[in-house]
Design a protein around this motif. Structure first.
Motif, PDB file in Angstrom:
ATOM      1  N   ALA A 132       0.810  -1.226   0.000  1.00  0.00           N
ATOM      2  CA  ALA A 132       0.000   0.000   0.000  1.00  0.00           C
ATOM      3  C   ALA A 132       0.841   1.273   0.000  1.00  0.00           C
ATOM      4  CB  ALA A 132      -0.965  -0.014   1.189  1.00  0.00           C
ATOM      5  N   PRO A 133       1.913   1.389   0.828  1.00  0.00           N
ATOM      6  CA  PRO A 133       2.710   2.631   0.778  1.00  0.00           C
ATOM      7  C   PRO A 133       3.340   2.870  -0.590  1.00  0.00           C
ATOM      8  CG  PRO A 133       3.188   1.388   2.790  1.00  0.00           C
ATOM      9  CD  PRO A 133       2.372   0.499   1.907  1.00  0.00           C
ATOM     10  N   ARG A 161       0.645   4.101  -2.962  1.00  0.00           N
ATOM     11  CA  ARG A 161       0.313   5.516  -2.735  1.00  0.00           C
ATOM     12  C   ARG A 161       1.344   6.417  -3.375  1.00  0.00           C
ATOM     13  NH1 ARG A 161      -1.432   3.742   2.333  1.00  0.00           N
ATOM     14  NH2 ARG A 161       0.583   4.245   3.281  1.00  0.00           N
ATOM     15  N   THR A 181      -4.503   4.641  -4.385  1.00  0.00           N
ATOM     16  CA  THR A 181      -4.896   4.406  -3.000  1.00  0.00           C
ATOM     17  C   THR A 181      -5.810   3.190  -2.937  1.00  0.00           C
ATOM     18  OG1 THR A 181      -4.743   6.759  -2.475  1.00  0.00           O
ATOM     19  CG2 THR A 181      -5.983   5.378  -0.957  1.00  0.00           C
ATOM     20  N   THR A 239      -8.133   0.836  -0.390  1.00  0.00           N
ATOM     21  CA  THR A 239      -8.786   0.823   0.917  1.00  0.00           C
ATOM     22  C   THR A 239      -9.651  -0.418   1.058  1.00  0.00           C
ATOM     23  OG1 THR A 239      -8.876   3.247   0.843  1.00  0.00           O
ATOM     24  CG2 THR A 239     -10.190   2.145   2.537  1.00  0.00           C
ATOM     25  N   ARG A 266      -7.498   6.378  -8.042  1.00  0.00           N
ATOM     26  CA  ARG A 266      -6.309   6.913  -8.699  1.00  0.00           C
ATOM     27  C   ARG A 266      -6.231   8.402  -8.395  1.00  0.00           C
ATOM     28  NH1 ARG A 266      -3.025   4.947 -12.459  1.00  0.00           N
ATOM     29  NH2 ARG A 266      -1.856   6.379 -13.786  1.00  0.00           N
ATOM     30  N   LYS A 287       0.352  11.478  -7.756  1.00  0.00           N
ATOM     31  CA  LYS A 287       1.420  10.733  -7.108  1.00  0.00           C
ATOM     32  C   LYS A 287       1.785  11.370  -5.785  1.00  0.00           C
ATOM     33  CE  LYS A 287       3.801   8.449 -10.931  1.00  0.00           C
ATOM     34  NZ  LYS A 287       5.121   8.210 -11.565  1.00  0.00           N
ATOM     35  N   ASP A 288       2.042  10.524  -4.816  1.00  0.00           N
ATOM     36  CA  ASP A 288       2.439  10.990  -3.483  1.00  0.00           C
ATOM     37  C   ASP A 288       3.941  11.269  -3.501  1.00  0.00           C
ATOM     38  OD1 ASP A 288       2.711  11.581  -0.856  1.00  0.00           O
ATOM     39  OD2 ASP A 288       2.407   9.539  -0.105  1.00  0.00           O
TER      40      ASP A 288
END
Length: 550
Positions: free
Chosen positions: A466-467, A470, A475, A477, A491, A494-495
């Motif tokens: 998950a990290p 992200r 993302t 959930t 979507r 970008k993190d």
């Protein structure tokens, strides 16, 4: 003796163990049992126990006082040699075992409780580092500088340690003659070295990756020789948890050479060693009792492939990609040069430790990254090594972004989900439905051994990556409903991690950029601690409290 050479063996001085005039005969002139004589020999040593209840003895070896585990083979050798010096013959194995049992009881139930350390110790004044030479000297580091002298703490030695370089005039730039790393990764290497000489973690894992012949093993040896040198610098990959556990107990820094892959079990084990974790094993000759050991150690691993594929391990790694070598040198030439330069490199690291002690407690990073304690320590100490906090944090942020991409590439589930979300912004459905859709999207990935076999397995695989997802702008959930598990996939942008701001340093470095080094060659060993000057003119330690109680 030249720096970093294997020290000559030092044998116990028999006169030390016989100072109480151990008698071989009783009052009636009859020969005393061997075990009784051996107990008398052992009682000439200072017996004590540590916080975990393990028995130790302080034994005068002539040039230094050694701290030896009473239950270990080294202490049996001490008793056997002293007995041989006393009566000219070897002691019976059973007699030695009986004596060790009695001496252990004396140490545990009648001896004092004292802390025991391996290579690096945290003290109220700062840090002490066992140099590992025949004199028993240590480097005492405080926020005011450093000096060499007699240690104030108990250091045990295990795993055939060899001496650290004797520190001289600092010059950290000499290290780049022996490490084939890119300029952008140099702040990370310097930060890892500073962290590896810190008494408490978490410790990042130095992961050296490169094609054949890029100097991975040579670089691993250099890092090991500057932190915890030993007769065997690099270890083969451990076959099971117990092998890595033994390595971590015996060595301050664990260096694993030429790994071709890391299975999930070893990956989890390395994570526990890096950030702290326990190992449990059944006690010998017991069905219900177990031995619990908690270790936290700096780790070096190298290999050709990107072996830290699992996200939890990758998150703890400094990924150092070694470029192809432009020119080559002989091993003998490298060895001569390193023996000459290592003392200056090690002295620079001690400058960095002193600077980190001065400032790390007041460093407050805005949006601190993963392993924030390591980051704050590096930011505080790296100016002594020629790097700014901003340079380190930029390199660390860039490095972590690369590891997120690696985690996605190494996970068939993550790669399939990225492809699946290419033409859509959101998706919601059951975990079973998502598993089928991902298998249809990437048939090749679905045939891999790591592909989840059930909807429940998919949820676990998604949580693991998950990290990294992200960071790629996806993302995931998972949620539980009355009808079963549902997964929401969204979507987004970008993190991109921000580079944390570096606060102003609470101190000023010296004119050369390095922190002050206290040189006290003529001060008696018991006062050889860098610090402030007391009323009598003698040096006294600068107080420093560690986060963890000692």
């Amino acid at each position: 003796m030249s720096a970093l050479e294997l020290p000559a063996a030092v044998l116990p001085d028999p006169t030390d163990t016989l100072q109480n005039d151990v008698s071989l005969y009783d009052a009636d002139g009859k020969a005393r049992p061997q075990s009784a004589v051996l107990v008398d020999i052992g009682q000439a040593h200072q017996l004590f126990h540590d916080h975990g209840g393990d028995a130790y003895a302080k034994v005068n070896l002539g040039t230094r006082t050694a701290v030896i585990a009473v239950s270990g083979s080294e202490y049996r050798e001490v008793l056997g040699r002293a007995y041989f010096a006393l009566c000219g013959k070897g002691a019976n194995r059973n007699a030695i075992s009986d004596a060790v049992s009695t001496l252990s009881a004396i140490a545990k139930y009648d001896g004092k409780e004292e802390a025991v350390f391996l290579r690096v110790a945290g003290t109220p004044a700062g840090i002490e580092i066992d140099l590992g030479d025949n004199t028993g000297r240590a480097v005492i580091v405080t926020s005011a500088g450093w000096a060499t002298g007699a240690p104030r703490v108990n250091f045990r030695r295990s795993g055939k340690p060899t001496p650290l370089p004797p520190p001289t005039t600092a010059d950290f730039n000499l290290i780049w003659k022996y490490l084939n790393v890119t300029a952008q990764d140099r702040p990370l290497v310097a930060a890892w070295l500073l962290a590896a000489l810190r008494p408490c973690g978490p410790y990042p894992i130095a992961l050296l990756i490169g094609e054949q012949g890029t100097g991975k093993s040579a670089a691993s040896r250099v890092l090991k020789r500057l932190t915890d040198p030993s007769a065997v610098m690099l270890r083969p990959p451990p076959r099971e948890d117990r092998d890595l556990q033994v390595a971590a107990i015996s060595s301050w820094c664990v260096a694993l050479d030429n790994l071709s892959g890391i299975n999930p079990q070893l990956s989890d084990c390395l994570c526990r060693v890096s950030t702290g974790g326990g190992f449990a094993a059944r006690k010998l000759y017991s069905d219900t009792d177990e031995t619990l050991i908690e270790v936290q150690r700096p780790v070096i691993i190298n290999g050709i492939d990107d072996i830290a594929s699992r996200p939890d391990l990758a998150d703890r790694c400094l990924h150092l990609q070694l470029p192809p070598l432009v020119s080559r040198r002989t091993e003998a030439d490298i060895e001569r040069g390193f023996l000459a330069d290592a003392p200056a490199i090690f002295a620079a690291l001690l400058d960095g430790l002193a600077m980190a002690l001065k400032g790390h407690a007041v460093i407050r990073l805005v949006k601190p990254p993963r392993m924030a304690d390591f980051a704050a320590w590096a930011v505080a100490g790296l100016p002594a090594l020629g790097f700014t906090g901003e340079e380190f944090l930029a390199a660390y942020t860039r490095n972590r972004g690369h590891l997120a991409e690696l985690a996605i590439d190494a996970s068939p589930v993550a790669s399939a989900l990225v492809s699946f979300m290419t033409r859509r912004d959101t998706w919601t459905g059951s975990s079973a439905d998502l598993l089928g859709r991902l298998a249809s999207t990437s048939p090749g990935a679905a045939s891999s051994q790591s592909w989840p076999k059930s909807a429940k397995g998919l949820i676990g695989a998604l949580r693991r990556v998950a990290p990294a997802l992200r960071a790629a702008g996806i993302t995931v959930t998972p949620r539980r409903t009355e009808t079963g598990n549902v997964v929401d996939v969204c979507r987004a942008a970008k993190d991109v991690p921000d580079v944390p701001d570096v606060p102003a340093a609470p101190f000023e470095p010296g004119a050369s950029g390095a922190y002050r080094v206290v040189d006290v060659p003529d001060v008696p060993a018991e006062t050889r601690v860098a610090g402030t000057t007391g009323a009598s003119g003698a040096l006294k330690p600068t107080p420093h409290a560690w986060e963890a109680a000692l």
